[in-house]
Design an enzyme around this catalytic site. Structure first.
Site, PDB file in Angstrom:
ATOM      1  N   GLU A  75      43.995 -94.095  -5.728  1.00 22.05           N
ATOM      2  CA  GLU A  75      43.116 -94.633  -5.652  1.00 22.05           C
ATOM      3  C   GLU A  75      43.992 -95.504  -3.969  1.00 22.05           C
ATOM      4  O   GLU A  75      42.678 -96.161  -3.564  1.00 22.05           O
ATOM      5  CB  GLU A  75      42.442 -95.158  -5.608  1.00 22.05           C
ATOM      6  N   ASP A  91      39.881 -97.381 -10.916  1.00 24.19           N
ATOM      7  CA  ASP A  91      38.708 -97.199 -11.110  1.00 24.19           C
ATOM      8  C   ASP A  91      38.304 -96.537 -12.923  1.00 24.19           C
ATOM      9  O   ASP A  91      39.213 -96.111 -13.550  1.00 24.19           O
ATOM     10  CB  ASP A  91      37.482 -97.037 -10.607  1.00 24.19           C
ATOM     11  N   GLY A 144      37.059 -87.098  -8.700  1.00 28.29           N
ATOM     12  CA  GLY A 144      35.438 -87.706  -8.479  1.00 28.29           C
ATOM     13  C   GLY A 144      35.319 -86.574  -7.446  1.00 28.29           C
ATOM     14  O   GLY A 144      36.464 -87.128  -6.394  1.00 28.29           O
ATOM     15  N   GLY A 156      38.901 -89.417 -11.155  1.00 27.26           N
ATOM     16  CA  GLY A 156      37.764 -88.964 -12.400  1.00 27.26           C
ATOM     17  C   GLY A 156      38.493 -88.429 -13.884  1.00 27.26           C
ATOM     18  O   GLY A 156      37.224 -88.376 -14.114  1.00 27.26           O
TER      19      GLY A 156
END
Length: 406
Positions: A179, A187, A108, A156
């Site tokens: 992450e 996530d 992302g 992402g």
């Protein structure tokens, strides 16, 4: 899809100021497609079979220089297109892939999010909110959704693929959820799919950010199939030929036929001597170490019983954000107990917003993505200094108007 129809989708989903911002994002995309001044960041087109007729809807991530990283405008557009495709009787399935040979989607647009978070701009909330809505839409999409994860697939990009029933890796695939190295947590539904990988594998991948390459992405259970890159044109042709047959079938039969096709190509790519999983030798220590009740116990087990390999993994963990390690451990433990992707995403949205109010996310992005000195100064700086209260805070409900909703 026409501009009015796109705007109708956005306006129907969100009214007021938020709806206005979404419409602005979509109009910017439409102008980029029609002005010729620059390439659109995501391309949608209907692919037809050689015999004619609708075969599948293609979604092409088209930010080659940025390794097809997902930004907010792309997430909004893909979400609206998916919801329209779900209701369109002329779309039998969706195929998503990345432009170029380097990446499916490298993650992302985290730098933009952290810059917004520093100044209190709404992007810090809206990016996560719509990205997670997109992850959920993929997970419940009523038609075959095929993700060709050829190249780098991280963060992402994992969210754009892993919740679909068909994830096709190649020898160029590079998977990771890194992450914890930037002060965040895995996530995009990581609490759902990682907690359901066998043994301690999901916790291992989550905490260490270990990279899986090629066939290992399939062996780990992240990909459902593996094909060689030379087979991709054949795969696309056969999907296109299959598409018209799917139109009048019920959902279960559609999935079955796509599964049969991909199974066949997978077997052809494997050949007579399938390559083993590179982590197979270490599975006993992974399962034992990463099933421990705390991060401190994981590190101690690796150092005590993991040999040279265990020492290396403990050294990797020592470089990660201590806060991220602890909230990630809690995230996967809780995710295993939650029954749906939606519940996991609601929990993760809370976590994302609490991370935006902390220190380590901004420091990690600075160290890894901005200055690239890889010398993050975490606060707290050690596992022992991360208290139970600090961890629990990341899972607390947000004000009712700020909670994540579909």
């Amino acid at each position: 899809m026409s501009a009015p129809r796109l705007l109708l989708c956005a306006g129907r989903r969100l009214g007021g100021e938020k709806g206005g911002r979404r419409c602005t994002v979509i109009m910017q995309h439409i102008r980029s497609q029609t002005s010729g001044s620059e390439e659109p960041e995501v391309v949608f087109r209907d692919v037809s079979s050689k015999e004619g007729g609708g075969a599948y809807r293609e979604i092409l991530l088209n930010r080659r220089k940025a390794l097809n990283a997902l930004n907010w405008s792309m997430a909004c557009l893909i979400l609206d297109h998916l919801r329209a495709a779900a209701d369109d009787p002329n779309v039998p399935m969706v195929v998503i892939e990345g432009a170029g040979e380097k990446a499916f989607c490298a993650g992302g647009d985290i730098r933009a999010v952290t810059e917004a978070g520093k100044t209190g701009q709404p992007l810090a909330q809206e990016f996560f909110r719509d990205e997670y809505r997109l992850n959920h839409a993929i997970g419940v999409f009523p038609k075959p959704y095929v993700a060709l994860i050829d190249g780098i697939t991280m963060g992402g990009g994992v969210g754009l693929s892993v919740h679909s029933p068909f994830r096709v890796a190649t020898e160029r695939t590079l998977f990771a959820m890194p992450e914890t190295s930037i002060g965040l947590f895995p996530d995009v539904g990581g609490s759902f799919f990682l907690s359901r990988l066998p043994g301690g594998l999901g916790m291992f991948l989550s905490l260490t950010g270990h990279r899986l390459k090629g066939r290992d992405v399939f062996h780990a259970g992240v990909a459902t199939h593996f094909v060689s890159t030379t087979t991709l044109p054949t795969l696309r042709e056969r999907l296109a030929a299959l598409g018209p047959r799917l139109l009048n079938l019920d959902p279960r039969d559609r999935l079955h036929l796509v599964h049969q096709l991909l199974d066949s190509l997978h077997r052809d790519s494997e050949g007579e001597s399938p390559q083993p999983f590179s982590l197979e030798t270490y599975r006993p220590i992974i399962d034992s170490a990463f099933s421990q009740g705390t991060v401190e116990e994981i590190v101690a087990f690796l150092q005590r019983e993991g040999g040279e390999w265990g020492e290396k993994q403990a050294a990797v963990l020592a470089k990660m954000s201590p806060t991220s390690l602890k909230i990630t451990h809690r995230q996967l433990m809780k995710g295993a107990e939650l029954s749906s992707l939606a519940e996991c995403l609601k929990m993760e949205y809370r976590m994302s917003q609490w991370c935006m109010r902390g220190h380590d996310f901004y420091e990690g992005v600075r160290a890894v993505l901005v200055d690239r000195d890889n010398q993050a100064q975490w606060n707290p700086s050690s596992l022992g200094d991360v208290t139970e209260e600090m961890v629990s805070r990341h899972f607390q409900p947000l004000p009712s108007h700020s909670e994540w909703q579909l």
